[in-house]
Design a protein around this motif. Structure first.
Motif, PDB file in Angstrom:
ATOM      1  N   ILE A  97       5.507  -1.289  10.247  1.00 20.75           N
ATOM      2  CA  ILE A  97       4.299  -0.778  10.892  1.00 20.75           C
ATOM      3  C   ILE A  97       3.268  -1.895  11.037  1.00 20.75           C
ATOM      4  CG2 ILE A  97       2.345   0.796  10.615  1.00 20.75           C
ATOM      5  CD1 ILE A  97       4.339   2.766   9.312  1.00 20.75           C
ATOM      6  N   GLU A  98       3.123  -2.702   9.999  1.00 20.96           N
ATOM      7  CA  GLU A  98       2.170  -3.816  10.045  1.00 20.96           C
ATOM      8  C   GLU A  98       2.552  -4.819  11.130  1.00 20.96           C
ATOM      9  OE1 GLU A  98       0.303  -7.117   6.971  1.00 20.96           O
ATOM     10  OE2 GLU A  98       1.466  -5.439   6.194  1.00 20.96           O
ATOM     11  N   ARG A  99       3.839  -5.143  11.241  1.00 17.98           N
ATOM     12  CA  ARG A  99       4.289  -6.059  12.286  1.00 17.98           C
ATOM     13  C   ARG A  99       4.042  -5.477  13.671  1.00 17.98           C
ATOM     14  NH1 ARG A  99      10.073  -8.475  10.272  1.00 17.98           N
ATOM     15  NH2 ARG A  99       9.278  -9.397   8.354  1.00 17.98           N
ATOM     16  N   SER A 100       4.250  -4.185  13.813  1.00 21.29           N
ATOM     17  CA  SER A 100       4.010  -3.526  15.093  1.00 21.29           C
ATOM     18  C   SER A 100       2.540  -3.645  15.488  1.00 21.29           C
ATOM     19  CB  SER A 100       4.421  -2.063  15.013  1.00 21.29           C
ATOM     20  OG  SER A 100       4.063  -1.374  16.170  1.00 21.29           O
ATOM     21  N   PHE A 101       1.634  -3.432  14.531  1.00 21.37           N
ATOM     22  CA  PHE A 101       0.208  -3.585  14.804  1.00 21.37           C
ATOM     23  C   PHE A 101      -0.130  -5.019  15.183  1.00 21.37           C
ATOM     24  CE2 PHE A 101      -0.926   0.159  11.838  1.00 21.37           C
ATOM     25  CZ  PHE A 101      -0.802   1.055  12.885  1.00 21.37           C
ATOM     26  N   GLU A 102       0.468  -5.988  14.482  1.00 22.09           N
ATOM     27  CA  GLU A 102       0.191  -7.393  14.767  1.00 22.09           C
ATOM     28  C   GLU A 102       0.684  -7.780  16.159  1.00 22.09           C
ATOM     29  OE1 GLU A 102       1.951  -9.557  11.563  1.00 22.09           O
ATOM     30  OE2 GLU A 102       0.375  -8.991  10.148  1.00 22.09           O
TER      31      GLU A 102
ATOM     32  N   PHE B  71      11.537   2.101  -3.318  1.00 17.98           N
ATOM     33  CA  PHE B  71      10.523   1.052  -3.151  1.00 17.98           C
ATOM     34  C   PHE B  71      10.847   0.150  -1.959  1.00 17.98           C
ATOM     35  CE2 PHE B  71       9.132   1.745  -7.632  1.00 17.98           C
ATOM     36  CZ  PHE B  71       7.797   1.912  -7.364  1.00 17.98           C
ATOM     37  N   LEU B  72      12.121  -0.191  -1.789  1.00 19.63           N
ATOM     38  CA  LEU B  72      12.502  -1.023  -0.653  1.00 19.63           C
ATOM     39  C   LEU B  72      12.233  -0.315   0.668  1.00 19.63           C
ATOM     40  CD1 LEU B  72      15.845  -2.588  -1.935  1.00 19.63           C
ATOM     41  CD2 LEU B  72      13.644  -3.725  -1.638  1.00 19.63           C
ATOM     42  N   LEU B  73      12.531   0.974   0.733  1.00 20.99           N
ATOM     43  CA  LEU B  73      12.290   1.744   1.948  1.00 20.99           C
ATOM     44  C   LEU B  73      10.793   1.865   2.238  1.00 20.99           C
ATOM     45  CD1 LEU B  73      13.505   3.488   4.225  1.00 20.99           C
ATOM     46  CD2 LEU B  73      13.293   5.430   2.685  1.00 20.99           C
ATOM     47  N   LEU B  74      10.005   2.144   1.215  1.00 19.15           N
ATOM     48  CA  LEU B  74       8.558   2.245   1.405  1.00 19.15           C
ATOM     49  C   LEU B  74       7.967   0.908   1.864  1.00 19.15           C
ATOM     50  CD1 LEU B  74       7.648   4.398  -1.710  1.00 19.15           C
ATOM     51  CD2 LEU B  74       7.418   5.095   0.687  1.00 19.15           C
ATOM     52  N   TYR B  75       8.390  -0.165   1.228  1.00 16.26           N
ATOM     53  CA  TYR B  75       7.871  -1.487   1.591  1.00 16.26           C
ATOM     54  C   TYR B  75       8.292  -1.858   3.009  1.00 16.26           C
ATOM     55  CZ  TYR B  75       6.667  -6.393   1.436  1.00 16.26           C
ATOM     56  OH  TYR B  75       6.107  -7.612   1.712  1.00 16.26           O
ATOM     57  N   ALA B  76       9.552  -1.615   3.340  1.00 21.96           N
ATOM     58  CA  ALA B  76      10.044  -1.957   4.676  1.00 21.96           C
ATOM     59  C   ALA B  76       9.318  -1.148   5.750  1.00 21.96           C
ATOM     60  CB  ALA B  76      11.548  -1.726   4.757  1.00 21.96           C
ATOM     61  N   THR B  77       9.056   0.118   5.489  1.00 15.92           N
ATOM     62  CA  THR B  77       8.327   0.946   6.449  1.00 15.92           C
ATOM     63  C   THR B  77       6.932   0.394   6.681  1.00 15.92           C
ATOM     64  OG1 THR B  77       9.580   2.897   5.759  1.00 15.92           O
ATOM     65  CG2 THR B  77       7.504   3.280   6.920  1.00 15.92           C
TER      66      THR B  77
ATOM     67  N   PHE C 159       0.832  -1.205   0.000  1.00  9.93           N
ATOM     68  CA  PHE C 159       0.000   0.000   0.000  1.00  9.93           C
ATOM     69  C   PHE C 159       0.868   1.257   0.000  1.00  9.93           C
ATOM     70  CE2 PHE C 159      -2.457   3.255   2.295  1.00  9.93           C
ATOM     71  CZ  PHE C 159      -3.549   3.358   1.435  1.00  9.93           C
ATOM     72  N   PHE C 160       1.993   1.224   0.711  1.00 11.06           N
ATOM     73  CA  PHE C 160       2.914   2.362   0.716  1.00 11.06           C
ATOM     74  C   PHE C 160       3.605   2.527  -0.637  1.00 11.06           C
ATOM     75  CE2 PHE C 160       4.039   3.198   5.447  1.00 11.06           C
ATOM     76  CZ  PHE C 160       2.696   3.375   5.726  1.00 11.06           C
ATOM     77  N   CYS C 161       3.880   1.429  -1.324  1.00 11.85           N
ATOM     78  CA  CYS C 161       4.561   1.490  -2.629  1.00 11.85           C
ATOM     79  C   CYS C 161       3.627   1.920  -3.757  1.00 11.85           C
ATOM     80  CB  CYS C 161       5.154   0.125  -2.971  1.00 11.85           C
ATOM     81  SG  CYS C 161       6.546  -0.353  -1.948  1.00 11.85           S
ATOM     82  N   ALA C 162       2.343   1.662  -3.618  1.00 11.23           N
ATOM     83  CA  ALA C 162       1.385   1.907  -4.699  1.00 11.23           C
ATOM     84  C   ALA C 162       1.331   3.370  -5.152  1.00 11.23           C
ATOM     85  CB  ALA C 162       0.002   1.423  -4.303  1.00 11.23           C
ATOM     86  N   PRO C 163       1.258   4.359  -4.266  1.00 10.37           N
ATOM     87  CA  PRO C 163       1.206   5.743  -4.762  1.00 10.37           C
ATOM     88  C   PRO C 163       2.449   6.144  -5.554  1.00 10.37           C
ATOM     89  CG  PRO C 163       0.567   5.681  -2.462  1.00 10.37           C
ATOM     90  CD  PRO C 163       1.073   4.307  -2.822  1.00 10.37           C
ATOM     91  N   TYR C 164       3.614   5.678  -5.114  1.00 14.80           N
ATOM     92  CA  TYR C 164       4.847   5.992  -5.830  1.00 14.80           C
ATOM     93  C   TYR C 164       4.840   5.338  -7.218  1.00 14.80           C
ATOM     94  CZ  TYR C 164       9.880   6.775  -6.501  1.00 14.80           C
ATOM     95  OH  TYR C 164      11.112   7.169  -6.982  1.00 14.80           O
TER      96      TYR C 164
END
Length: 99
Positions: free
Chosen positions: A84-89, A74-80, A7-12
């Motif tokens: 965040i997703e892991r933190s929520f989980e 793209f790697l930075l956006l995906y990793a971010t 989702f973070f990579c999609a706008p870019y």
């Protein structure tokens, strides 16, 4: 696969596609082509300029510049997004008394 990372990579990716589409689909002069092809990597190029490394950009082609700058973006956006997703989980998996 991290959905939030994608989702973070999609706008870019959509911005890159829009710039390429505008350059290839319309009656665009050379200066406009240059500007629109530079937009997706402009922030990364500015960072190199601020760091005093802009001499490295003088002999680089557009495909090389795009590969050099877009891949880490793209790697930075995906990793971010993934972090965040892991933190929520992890927060969701905590027992109620641990909070």
């Amino acid at each position: 696969m991290s959905r939030l990372g994608l989702f973070f990579c999609a706008p870019y990716a959509l911005f890159i596609a829009a710039c390429i589409a505008y350059v290839t689909m319309g009656e665009v002069d050379y200066d406009s082509q240059f500007a629109f092809l530079q937009l997706p990597v402009a922030a990364q190029m500015e960072l190199l300029h601020v760091l005093g490394m802009d001499r490295l950009l003088s002999d680089i082609s557009w495909p090389d510049a795009w590969g050099l700058f877009m891949t880490p973006a793209f790697l930075l956006l995906y990793a971010t997004g993934s972090l965040i997703e892991r933190s929520f989980e992890r927060r969701r998996a905590l027992p109620p008394e641990a909070e």
